[in-house]
Design an enzyme around this catalytic site. Structure first.
Site, PDB file in Angstrom:
ATOM      1  N   ASP A 273       2.238  -7.806   8.707  1.00  7.83           N
ATOM      2  CA  ASP A 273       2.127  -6.354   8.582  1.00  7.83           C
ATOM      3  C   ASP A 273       3.377  -5.673   9.134  1.00  7.83           C
ATOM      4  O   ASP A 273       3.508  -5.468  10.335  1.00  7.83           O
ATOM      5  CB  ASP A 273       0.878  -5.864   9.329  1.00  7.83           C
ATOM      6  N   LYS A 280       6.826   0.003  10.692  1.00  2.52           N
ATOM      7  CA  LYS A 280       6.586  -0.017  12.134  1.00  2.52           C
ATOM      8  C   LYS A 280       7.911  -0.081  12.887  1.00  2.52           C
ATOM      9  O   LYS A 280       8.906  -0.574  12.341  1.00  2.52           O
ATOM     10  CB  LYS A 280       5.789  -1.284  12.505  1.00  2.52           C
ATOM     11  N   ARG A 354      -7.670  -1.502   6.032  1.00  2.00           N
ATOM     12  CA  ARG A 354      -8.877  -0.884   5.470  1.00  2.00           C
ATOM     13  C   ARG A 354      -8.835  -0.895   3.950  1.00  2.00           C
ATOM     14  O   ARG A 354      -9.884  -0.944   3.308  1.00  2.00           O
ATOM     15  CB  ARG A 354      -9.037   0.532   6.039  1.00  2.00           C
TER      16      ARG A 354
HETATM   17  N1  BES Z   1      -2.470  -4.317  11.967  1.00  2.00           N
HETATM   18  C1  BES Z   1      -2.399  -2.994  12.449  1.00  2.00           C
HETATM   19  C2  BES Z   1      -3.217  -2.764  13.710  1.00  2.00           C
HETATM   20  C3  BES Z   1      -2.834  -3.507  14.953  1.00  2.00           C
HETATM   21  C4  BES Z   1      -2.144  -2.877  15.970  1.00  2.00           C
HETATM   22  C5  BES Z   1      -3.235  -4.814  15.149  1.00  2.00           C
HETATM   23  C6  BES Z   1      -1.842  -3.554  17.129  1.00  2.00           C
HETATM   24  C7  BES Z   1      -2.918  -5.486  16.301  1.00  2.00           C
HETATM   25  C8  BES Z   1      -2.237  -4.850  17.297  1.00  2.00           C
HETATM   26  C9  BES Z   1      -2.903  -2.032  11.392  1.00  2.00           C
HETATM   27  O1  BES Z   1      -2.675  -2.391  10.080  1.00  2.00           O
HETATM   28  C10 BES Z   1      -2.192  -0.730  11.600  1.00  2.00           C
HETATM   29  O2  BES Z   1      -1.005  -0.695  11.434  1.00  2.00           O
HETATM   30  N2  BES Z   1      -2.931   0.310  11.928  1.00  2.00           N
HETATM   31  C11 BES Z   1      -2.381   1.600  12.136  1.00  2.00           C
HETATM   32  C12 BES Z   1      -3.310   2.613  11.516  1.00  2.00           C
HETATM   33  C13 BES Z   1      -2.759   4.013  11.475  1.00  2.00           C
HETATM   34  C14 BES Z   1      -1.584   4.078  10.541  1.00  2.00           C
HETATM   35  C15 BES Z   1      -3.864   4.944  11.030  1.00  2.00           C
HETATM   36  C16 BES Z   1      -2.228   1.841  13.627  1.00  2.00           C
HETATM   37  O3  BES Z   1      -3.092   1.431  14.400  1.00  2.00           O
HETATM   38  O4  BES Z   1      -1.219   2.412  14.016  1.00  2.00           O
HETATM   39 ZN    ZN Z   2      -2.476  -4.400   9.726  1.00  2.00          ZN
HETATM   40 MN    MN Z   3      -0.742  -1.751   9.427  1.00  2.00          MN
END
Ligand code: BES
Ligand code: ZN
Ligand code: MN
Length: 517
Positions: A273, A280, A354
């Protein structure tokens, strides 16, 4: 590793290290195996305890040379900490891991454990000792060409001492269960720790096929053309920025004589990801190779259920994809059409978990009409802020299932904590251009993830576990080395085993109804 249950006196067992787990403040007494051992050692153990040199605090150790007084050249006292329910088995699991890793550090090859007094069955005791030792010794050696200290040494044999024939049989049963669980958790850890250039969606699919070849599980895979056919627009949308094709894994455990609707487990299989176009920050992005941990937990759980001959029909689904930015990647503002027909506006391409789960949940509901669905996903950073690394965030539509999960989590020390999923939260994901959007502002981030998934489960009893804070550890604990934890397998097996078989379940339901009315 060879695991055996032996009816030997502690003084007679021929191993490199004999571990004696002791509760804080526990004396060896005058009877029983520990007392016998102490007598053979001319009071050496009681001297350590009485002098205060060994206090029994959790995971503390004291190594004693036995100088020919017993068969084993060393006795290792291991602290179990304070004896109090419901954490006794958890303390034993940790102490067993401490004994095993200490033994490995010594370069010794065989370890025997003298079972301590615990408020549990012999089978539970043996399972905890076995799980603790095997999971504590876990390492991934594949990517190191130079041996480090731990990989030069290998513990080859674990012996559990039995006092009678009946305990021997029960200990054996528990040790076998412990081995099955530890194998499943190790499989998940291997997948989580291995890099994204090896663990891509096709690799996860191949792993599932291997599971089907080596167990009674059936495996089916959907290729991108079949996803297209099924209108899985959200999974395909996430995958479209990557050169790696997505995969959709279907593993099925169908025991003979099982009837009724299946339990469906769904795991997020995002093999890397980057965030996609909503990329990110660079710091720590390497950890996002573990974003398939929910999927890995489902694969491991399916393997364990098959090997344990679990009596109910269970289906494991893993939507798998990478999330990368490119000229073909999905963009903020794009609208995707999910398998259920709902349209989704992508506000943030980093809220991809999601999206791929939406199609898997819709697939589960449509194809299986399941008795219930449990999904596991590293879904939000927000759950790490809320609960840290002590509990998984739980949301869902079924209180009975959530109670079961919470209680099972207490028993096996994989804890979950419920967050609310009030209808009002769903307002945050209304879109101006599509049916819903994939993010809902800064408030209640983890709950919004849950509210989004709820749109795809219809009336099916469903629980969502956000494992983002639990799937990976930077510190480690005795039986959870740094890195991928394999979290959720022990919880799911414990929970599913607490669920009634179908005949009993309908009975329990009607009883519950009569009670309520
Ligand atoms: N895989 C990430 C979430 C994550 C964060 C897993 C830290 C493990 C450790 C997920 O896909 C993500 O990026 N979520 C975003 C959602 C937001 C954009 C609404 C997040 O948590 O920032
Ligand atoms: Zn993710
Ligand atoms: Mn993500």
């Amino acid at each position: 590793m060879l695991i055996e249950i032996k009816r030997d006196k502690p003084g007679a067992v021929t191993v490199d290290v004999l571990a004696v787990p002791l509760w804080q403040g526990e004396a060896v007494g005058t009877r029983g195996a520990a007392a016998q051992l102490d007598a053979r050692l001319e009071g050496l153990v009681s001297d350590y305890i009485e002098s205060g040199d060994f206090k029994g605090t959790l995971n503390s150790t004291a190594l004693l040379r036995t100088r020919g007084k017993i068969a084993a050249p060393r006795v290792l006292l291991v602290g179990l900490g304070e004896k109090s329910q419901p954490r006794e088995l958890e303390h034993l699991r940790q102490a067993s891991a401490s004994a095993a890793t200490t033994t490995r550090k010594l370069g010794a090859a065989s370890l025997a454990v003298l079972p301590p007094a615990v408020s549990a069955t012999d089978s539970e005791l043996a399972q905890a000792v076995t799980e603790g030792a095997l999971l504590g010794l876990y390492t991934l050696k594949k990517y190191k060409t130079a041996d480090d200290e731990d990989s030069q040494n290998a513990l080859e044999q674990l012996t559990l001492l039995a006092i009678s024939a009946s305990t021997q049989k029960e200990l054996q049963r528990g040790a076998e269960r412990g081995q099955v669980i530890a194998d499943a958790v190790s499989l998940a850890r291997d997948l989580g720790n291995s890099p994204g250039n090896d663990i891509n969606p096709s690799y996860l699919a191949a792993t599932a096929q291997t599971l089907a070849e080596t167990t009674s599980l059936d495996c089916r895979l959907l290729d991108p053309a079949e996803m297209e056919e099924l209108n899985m627009g959200c999974l395909l949308g996430v995958a479209q920025g990557s050169a790696q094709p997505p995969a959709f894994i279907i593993l099925e455990h169908t025991p003979q004589g099982a009837s009724g609707a299946p339990i469906v487990l769904v795991g997020k299989g995002l093999t890397f990801d980057s965030g996609g176009i909503s990329i990110k920050p660079a710091g720590g992005m390497e950890d996002m190779k573990m974003d398939m941990s929910g999927g890995a937990a489902v694969l491991g759980t399916m393997q364990a259920l098959a090997r344990l001959n679990y009596p109910r029909h269970v289906v494991g689904l893993v939507p798998a994809s990478e999330n990368l930015p490119s000229g073909t990647a999905v963009k903020p503002g794009d609208i995707l059409r999910a398998m259920s027909g709902k349209t989704v506006e992508v506000i943030n391409t980093d809220a991809e978990g999601r999206l791929i789960l939406a199609d898997a949940l819709a697939y589960a509901v449509e194809k299986y009409k399941p008795a219930c669905i449990i999904d596991l996903a590293t879904l939000t950073g927000a759950v790490v802020v809320a609960l840290g690394s002590q509990a998984t965030g739980m949301m869902g539509t079924d209180d009975d299932m959530m109670t079961r999960l919470r209680e099972a989590g207490e028993r096996c020390a994989e804890r979950v904590w419920q967050l609310p999923l009030f209808d009002e939260y769903s307002k945050q994901i209304k879109s101006d251009f599509a049916d819903i959007k994939n993010t809902g502002g800064r408030e209640a981030g983890s709950i919004i993830g849950g509210a989004f998934l709820k749109e795809f489960v219809g009336g099916t009893p469903w629980v969502h576990l956000d494992i983002a804070g639990m799937a990976w550890t930077r510190e480690g604990k005795p039986y959870v080395p740094k890195g991928s934890t394999g979290w959720g397998i022990r919880l799911l097996v414990e929970t599913l085993e607490s669920m009634p078989t179908l005949a009993a379940k309908s009975g329990a339901r009607s009883r519950a109804k009569t009670k309520a009315s």
